[in-house]
Design a protein around this motif. Structure first.
Motif, PDB file in Angstrom:
ATOM      1  N   CYS A   1       1.179  10.015 -13.775  1.00 20.01           N
ATOM      2  CA  CYS A   1       2.414   9.748 -12.921  1.00 20.01           C
ATOM      3  C   CYS A   1       1.937   8.776 -11.859  1.00 20.01           C
ATOM      4  CB  CYS A   1       2.800  10.990 -12.302  1.00 20.01           C
ATOM      5  SG  CYS A   1       3.518  12.148 -13.286  1.00 20.01           S
ATOM      6  N   VAL A   2       0.460   8.857 -11.360  1.00 25.67           N
ATOM      7  CA  VAL A   2       0.186   8.023 -10.211  1.00 25.67           C
ATOM      8  C   VAL A   2      -0.111   6.662 -10.914  1.00 25.67           C
ATOM      9  CG1 VAL A   2      -2.018   7.704  -9.199  1.00 25.67           C
ATOM     10  CG2 VAL A   2      -1.241   9.857  -9.320  1.00 25.67           C
ATOM     11  N   VAL A   3      -0.392   6.350 -12.277  1.00 24.57           N
ATOM     12  CA  VAL A   3      -0.623   5.085 -12.669  1.00 24.57           C
ATOM     13  C   VAL A   3       0.949   4.399 -12.847  1.00 24.57           C
ATOM     14  CG1 VAL A   3      -0.905   3.622 -14.821  1.00 24.57           C
ATOM     15  CG2 VAL A   3      -2.452   5.703 -14.070  1.00 24.57           C
TER      16      VAL A   3
ATOM     17  N   THR B   1       0.862  -1.210   0.068  1.00 25.31           N
ATOM     18  CA  THR B   1      -0.034   0.096   0.043  1.00 25.31           C
ATOM     19  C   THR B   1       0.892   1.233  -0.072  1.00 25.31           C
ATOM     20  OG1 THR B   1      -0.110   0.206   2.453  1.00 25.31           O
ATOM     21  CG2 THR B   1      -1.702  -0.911   1.504  1.00 25.31           C
ATOM     22  N   ARG B   2       0.205   2.335  -0.394  1.00 27.63           N
ATOM     23  CA  ARG B   2       1.101   3.552  -0.230  1.00 27.63           C
ATOM     24  C   ARG B   2      -0.018   4.681   0.358  1.00 27.63           C
ATOM     25  NH1 ARG B   2      -2.380   6.356  -3.060  1.00 27.63           N
ATOM     26  NH2 ARG B   2      -2.571   6.008  -5.443  1.00 27.63           N
ATOM     27  N   PHE B   3       0.830   5.799   0.738  1.00 26.21           N
ATOM     28  CA  PHE B   3       0.378   7.009   1.209  1.00 26.21           C
ATOM     29  C   PHE B   3       0.933   8.015   0.276  1.00 26.21           C
ATOM     30  CE2 PHE B   3       0.639  10.938   4.176  1.00 26.21           C
ATOM     31  CZ  PHE B   3      -0.670  11.365   3.699  1.00 26.21           C
ATOM     32  N   ALA B   4       0.126   8.762  -0.459  1.00 25.97           N
ATOM     33  CA  ALA B   4       0.863   9.605  -1.621  1.00 25.97           C
ATOM     34  C   ALA B   4       0.272  10.959  -1.654  1.00 25.97           C
ATOM     35  CB  ALA B   4       0.202   8.926  -2.868  1.00 25.97           C
ATOM     36  N   PRO B   5       0.688  11.710  -0.598  1.00 25.61           N
ATOM     37  CA  PRO B   5       0.181  12.963  -0.377  1.00 25.61           C
ATOM     38  C   PRO B   5       0.823  14.065  -1.571  1.00 25.61           C
ATOM     39  CG  PRO B   5       1.887  12.466   1.235  1.00 25.61           C
ATOM     40  CD  PRO B   5       1.815  11.254   0.328  1.00 25.61           C
ATOM     41  N   SER B   6       0.129  15.097  -1.728  1.00 27.90           N
ATOM     42  CA  SER B   6       0.679  16.293  -2.373  1.00 27.90           C
ATOM     43  C   SER B   6       1.060  16.839  -1.351  1.00 27.90           C
ATOM     44  CB  SER B   6      -0.386  16.834  -3.360  1.00 27.90           C
ATOM     45  OG  SER B   6      -0.952  15.854  -4.391  1.00 27.90           O
ATOM     46  N   PRO B   7       2.370  17.337  -1.247  1.00 28.50           N
ATOM     47  CA  PRO B   7       2.670  18.538  -0.306  1.00 28.50           C
ATOM     48  C   PRO B   7       2.754  19.878  -0.299  1.00 28.50           C
ATOM     49  CG  PRO B   7       4.613  17.746  -1.521  1.00 28.50           C
ATOM     50  CD  PRO B   7       3.583  17.100  -1.968  1.00 28.50           C
TER      51      PRO B   7
ATOM     52  N   THR C   1       1.710  14.706 -16.550  1.00 29.09           N
ATOM     53  CA  THR C   1       0.632  15.093 -16.048  1.00 29.09           C
ATOM     54  C   THR C   1       0.220  14.083 -14.723  1.00 29.09           C
ATOM     55  OG1 THR C   1      -0.973  13.966 -17.349  1.00 29.09           O
ATOM     56  CG2 THR C   1      -0.511  16.345 -17.758  1.00 29.09           C
ATOM     57  N   TYR C   2      -0.604  14.717 -13.820  1.00 34.82           N
ATOM     58  CA  TYR C   2      -0.813  14.158 -12.277  1.00 34.82           C
ATOM     59  C   TYR C   2      -1.285  12.632 -12.569  1.00 34.82           C
ATOM     60  CZ  TYR C   2      -3.102  12.960  -8.069  1.00 34.82           C
ATOM     61  OH  TYR C   2      -3.669  12.131  -7.092  1.00 34.82           O
ATOM     62  N   ASN C   3      -2.308  12.467 -13.273  1.00 29.91           N
ATOM     63  CA  ASN C   3      -3.284  11.126 -13.365  1.00 29.91           C
ATOM     64  C   ASN C   3      -2.202   9.958 -13.894  1.00 29.91           C
ATOM     65  OD1 ASN C   3      -5.933  10.765 -12.338  1.00 29.91           O
ATOM     66  ND2 ASN C   3      -6.173  12.606 -13.328  1.00 29.91           N
TER      67      ASN C   3
ATOM     68  N   ILE D   1      -5.649   2.893  -1.133  1.00 30.89           N
ATOM     69  CA  ILE D   1      -6.811   3.496  -0.039  1.00 30.89           C
ATOM     70  C   ILE D   1      -6.333   4.952  -0.079  1.00 30.89           C
ATOM     71  CG2 ILE D   1      -7.393   3.309   2.204  1.00 30.89           C
ATOM     72  CD1 ILE D   1      -5.735   0.412   2.339  1.00 30.89           C
ATOM     73  N   ARG D   2      -7.506   5.690  -0.517  1.00 30.40           N
ATOM     74  CA  ARG D   2      -7.233   7.252  -0.384  1.00 30.40           C
ATOM     75  C   ARG D   2      -8.475   8.033  -0.300  1.00 30.40           C
ATOM     76  NH1 ARG D   2      -5.519   7.232  -7.049  1.00 30.40           N
ATOM     77  NH2 ARG D   2      -7.564   6.427  -7.903  1.00 30.40           N
ATOM     78  N   GLY D   3      -8.494   9.294  -0.399  1.00 26.98           N
ATOM     79  CA  GLY D   3      -9.880  10.049  -0.104  1.00 26.98           C
ATOM     80  C   GLY D   3     -10.750   9.890  -1.338  1.00 26.98           C
ATOM     81  N   ASP D   4     -11.951  10.085  -1.177  1.00 28.71           N
ATOM     82  CA  ASP D   4     -12.921   9.879  -2.357  1.00 28.71           C
ATOM     83  C   ASP D   4     -13.002  11.074  -3.302  1.00 28.71           C
ATOM     84  OD1 ASP D   4     -14.532  11.450  -0.809  1.00 28.71           O
ATOM     85  OD2 ASP D   4     -15.976  10.420  -0.411  1.00 28.71           O
ATOM     86  N   ASP D   5     -12.079  12.156  -3.105  1.00 30.52           N
ATOM     87  CA  ASP D   5     -11.871  13.154  -4.019  1.00 30.52           C
ATOM     88  C   ASP D   5     -11.220  12.625  -5.328  1.00 30.52           C
ATOM     89  OD1 ASP D   5      -9.826  12.870  -1.936  1.00 30.52           O
ATOM     90  OD2 ASP D   5      -9.263  14.808  -2.500  1.00 30.52           O
ATOM     91  N   HIS D   6     -10.768  11.478  -5.308  1.00 30.54           N
ATOM     92  CA  HIS D   6     -10.100  10.937  -6.256  1.00 30.54           C
ATOM     93  C   HIS D   6     -10.938   9.858  -6.946  1.00 30.54           C
ATOM     94  CE1 HIS D   6      -5.949  12.660  -5.692  1.00 30.54           C
ATOM     95  NE2 HIS D   6      -6.530  12.668  -4.415  1.00 30.54           N
ATOM     96  N   VAL D   7     -12.071   9.468  -6.641  1.00 36.45           N
ATOM     97  CA  VAL D   7     -12.827   8.497  -7.661  1.00 36.45           C
ATOM     98  C   VAL D   7     -12.982   9.011  -8.901  1.00 36.45           C
ATOM     99  CG1 VAL D   7     -15.232   7.694  -7.723  1.00 36.45           C
ATOM    100  CG2 VAL D   7     -14.266   8.055  -5.473  1.00 36.45           C
TER     101      VAL D   7
ATOM    102  N   ILE E   1       5.738  11.123  -2.236  1.00 35.11           N
ATOM    103  CA  ILE E   1       5.379  12.475  -2.241  1.00 35.11           C
ATOM    104  C   ILE E   1       5.027  12.936  -3.604  1.00 35.11           C
ATOM    105  CG2 ILE E   1       6.296  14.561  -1.511  1.00 35.11           C
ATOM    106  CD1 ILE E   1       6.225  12.873   0.801  1.00 35.11           C
ATOM    107  N   GLU E   2       3.763  13.280  -3.902  1.00 34.63           N
ATOM    108  CA  GLU E   2       3.441  13.738  -5.173  1.00 34.63           C
ATOM    109  C   GLU E   2       3.806  15.357  -5.177  1.00 34.63           C
ATOM    110  OE1 GLU E   2      -0.337  11.761  -5.719  1.00 34.63           O
ATOM    111  OE2 GLU E   2       0.999   9.954  -6.244  1.00 34.63           O
ATOM    112  N   ASP E   3       4.853  15.424  -5.608  1.00 40.25           N
ATOM    113  CA  ASP E   3       5.447  16.918  -5.796  1.00 40.25           C
ATOM    114  C   ASP E   3       5.465  17.552  -7.099  1.00 40.25           C
ATOM    115  OD1 ASP E   3       7.344  15.307  -6.383  1.00 40.25           O
ATOM    116  OD2 ASP E   3       9.055  16.143  -4.920  1.00 40.25           O
TER     117      ASP E   3
HETATM  118  N1  GLU Z   1      -1.504  13.290  -4.154  1.00 42.78           N
HETATM  119  C1  GLU Z   1      -3.165  12.860  -4.080  1.00 42.78           C
HETATM  120  C2  GLU Z   1      -3.725  13.891  -2.831  1.00 42.78           C
HETATM  121  O1  GLU Z   1      -2.972  14.264  -1.903  1.00 42.78           O
HETATM  122  C3  GLU Z   1      -3.221  11.319  -3.519  1.00 42.78           C
HETATM  123  C4  GLU Z   1      -3.319  10.525  -4.769  1.00 42.78           C
HETATM  124  C5  GLU Z   1      -3.507   9.134  -4.371  1.00 42.78           C
HETATM  125  O2  GLU Z   1      -3.631   8.834  -3.345  1.00 42.78           O
HETATM  126  O3  GLU Z   1      -3.619   8.457  -5.562  1.00 42.78           O
HETATM  127  O4  GLU Z   1      -4.672  14.134  -2.867  1.00 42.78           O
END
Ligand code: GLU
Length: 465
Positions: free
Chosen positions: A188-190, A5-11, A184-186, A202-208, A41-43
């Motif tokens: 890099c995530v892939v 799993t990962r935590f992928a915050p944008s700082p 672009t963002y999407n 496992i992440r926030g539902d703003d990414h649905v 870190i999604e920077d």
């Molecule tokens: N970087 C995104 C954020 O901070 C999360 C991306 C992800 O978990 O896929 O909202």
């Protein structure tokens, strides 16, 4: 399957407690399954990313004990890798250059809006068998677009939200690289989720909304999409989106306010997940119990009182020696010299049952490290009724010969109360005042144990008139 799993915050901007919950759940899921937990870190948003935010994230995770198996991995250090994948996709015909300018795109959008259509790229530059593309304009750098499948739909079984189906007709060809080649963002995530062999996102539902696009790109690259669990937002206590503007606090703020990391972890765990009616549990129990099936489906609401209550539970049940160590920095801040006065561990033991935060313990401790009060005659006359003076004199005599422990001091008070036919407050209030110039102190017998008999007798003797 080996869980990763990962935590992928944008700082970017302010990191509040709700943000860290998105770290806690993937961490717990990895630990529960003896898997790996990665910090990414999604920077890539250079304008909004700050080192300060990265530090808050890393420190906050360390403070809560969310240990990493890999990372932090910075996306900015992987730009070459993303470019390489863009190149491969172009070569494999999975992506194509698009020369439509901003102006043309805006015109297209206006037209579509006027026709009450959903604005989307019209596929002008998308190569198809037998299709003749316009000649590439000279001197124009193209964006690179992903060839999204046409027809059909993207379906995934979200571990929180259940089955989600999005028609491919809703998705136009996503830009994966800008004219200057930056990915672009999407996209890099892939690439990252694939390269890092992430099994559960496992992440926030703003990414649905990003998920169907990400799944399509992932499949085009030959990858198997991970399990997705989209967590409902955390709202503030007024039911609004959490933000600095409406009073959200960062993890650092909680640390400074005297919260224990165990309490914060326990609190965050319950913010969108439950295990029966368990409210207070250890980190080990949480890891043992954590599963995706018990994640809540509706937004969680931040409840500061509950957090304070939990902090109190943890303080009350802490080992006094450890608690004293944790409280010392707060005590120093209040100007308390813990080396100069009663044993600090004893002071903390005395105060911990009534304190909600480490700051409250430190504030309570001030009493024992302040110099003996200097009362003038008027103050004494006001606070020590003449009628109680004989009882105080007797108390001094009894204290001098009594043992130095709580029970003995309690017995000494009772003896004097009986002798003078008075009630406890009538004696205890003047005693408190004599000792500390306040009537707010913990139980008087315990206070005497901490302050010491000689010091107490000295202070009492000064108010006898
Ligand atoms: N970087 C995104 C954020 O901070 C999360 C991306 C992800 O978990 O896929 O909202």
């Amino acid at each position: 399957m080996h869980i990763r799993t990962r935590f992928a915050p944008s700082p970017t901007g302010f990191i509040h407690l709700g943000n860290l919950r998105s770290a806690l759940y993937p961490w717990a899921f990895a630990r529960h399954n003896q898997g790996d937990f990665i910090l990414r870190i999604e920077d890539t948003d250079l304008e909004r990313s700050t080192q300060e935010a990265v530090d808050v994230i890393i420190e906050g995770m360390a403070w809560l004990g969310l240990d990493l198996d890999e990372g932090p991995i910075y996306q900015m250090q992987r730009i070459d890798r993303y470019r390489e994948v863009v190149k491969q996709m172009l070569e494999a015909g999975l992506a194509y250059p698009c020369y439509m300018s901003e102006d043309e795109l805006n015109k297209l959008r206006d037209q579509q809006m006027a026709n009450k259509e959903k604005p989307r790229y019209n596929g002008l530059w998308r190569p198809e068998p037998g299709k003749i593309l316009p000649p590439a304009p000279e001197g124009v750098l193209p964006v690179i677009r992903f060839k999204n499948p046409i027809g059909g739909s993207v379906i995934w079984n979200d571990a929180v939200k259940g089955k989600i189906e999005i028609s491919n007709d809703e998705l136009d060809d996503l830009v994966i690289a800008r004219p200057d080649g930056t990915p672009t963002y999407n996209f890099c995530v892939v690439v990252d989720d694939l390269d890092m062999k992430i099994t559960h996102v496992i992440r926030g539902d703003d990414h649905v909304n990003n998920t169907p696009r990400q799944i399509n790109i992932m499949k085009a690259l030959g990858g198997v999409p991970p399990v997705y669990a989209h967590l409902p937002t955390v709202l503030n206590d007024a039911g609004e989106k959490m933000s600095k503007r409406n009073g959200a606090m960062s993890v650092r703020d909680y640390q400074k306010a005297g919260y224990l990391p165990e309490a914060i972890l326990n609190y965050l765990a319950r913010l969108g997940w439950s295990h029966g009616d368990a409210e207070v549990f250890s980190k080990e129990q949480f890891v043992q119990w954590f599963d995706l099936d018990s994640l809540g489906r509706s937004p969680a609401q931040h409840n500061p009182e509950k957090l304070l209550w939990l902090n109190h539970q943890y303080i009350q049940n802490s080992d006094p020696m450890q608690l004293a160590e944790l409280t010392k920095p707060f005590a120093y801040q209040l100007g308390i010299d813990t080396e100069n006065g009663p044993d600090f561990v004893q002071v903390v033991s005395l105060l911990k049952d009534r304190a909600n935060t480490l700051i409250e313990i430190a504030e309570g401790a001030k009493l024992f490290y302040s110099p003996a009060p200097e009362h003038n005659a008027e103050q004494i006359a006001q606070n020590i009724p003449a009628a109680i003076v004989p009882a105080l004199k007797d108390l001094i005599h009894v204290l001098k010969v009594t043992d130095h422990n709580k029970e003995a001091y309690s017995a000494a008070f009772k003896q004097v109360l009986t002798q003078h036919q008075i009630k406890m407050p009538a004696l205890a209030m003047p005693v408190r005042y004599a000792l500390f110039a306040t009537t707010q102190t913990p139980a008087i017998d315990s206070v005497l144990v901490v302050l010491g008999k000689d010091e107490a007798v000295n202070r009492l003797s000064k108010v006898i008139h």
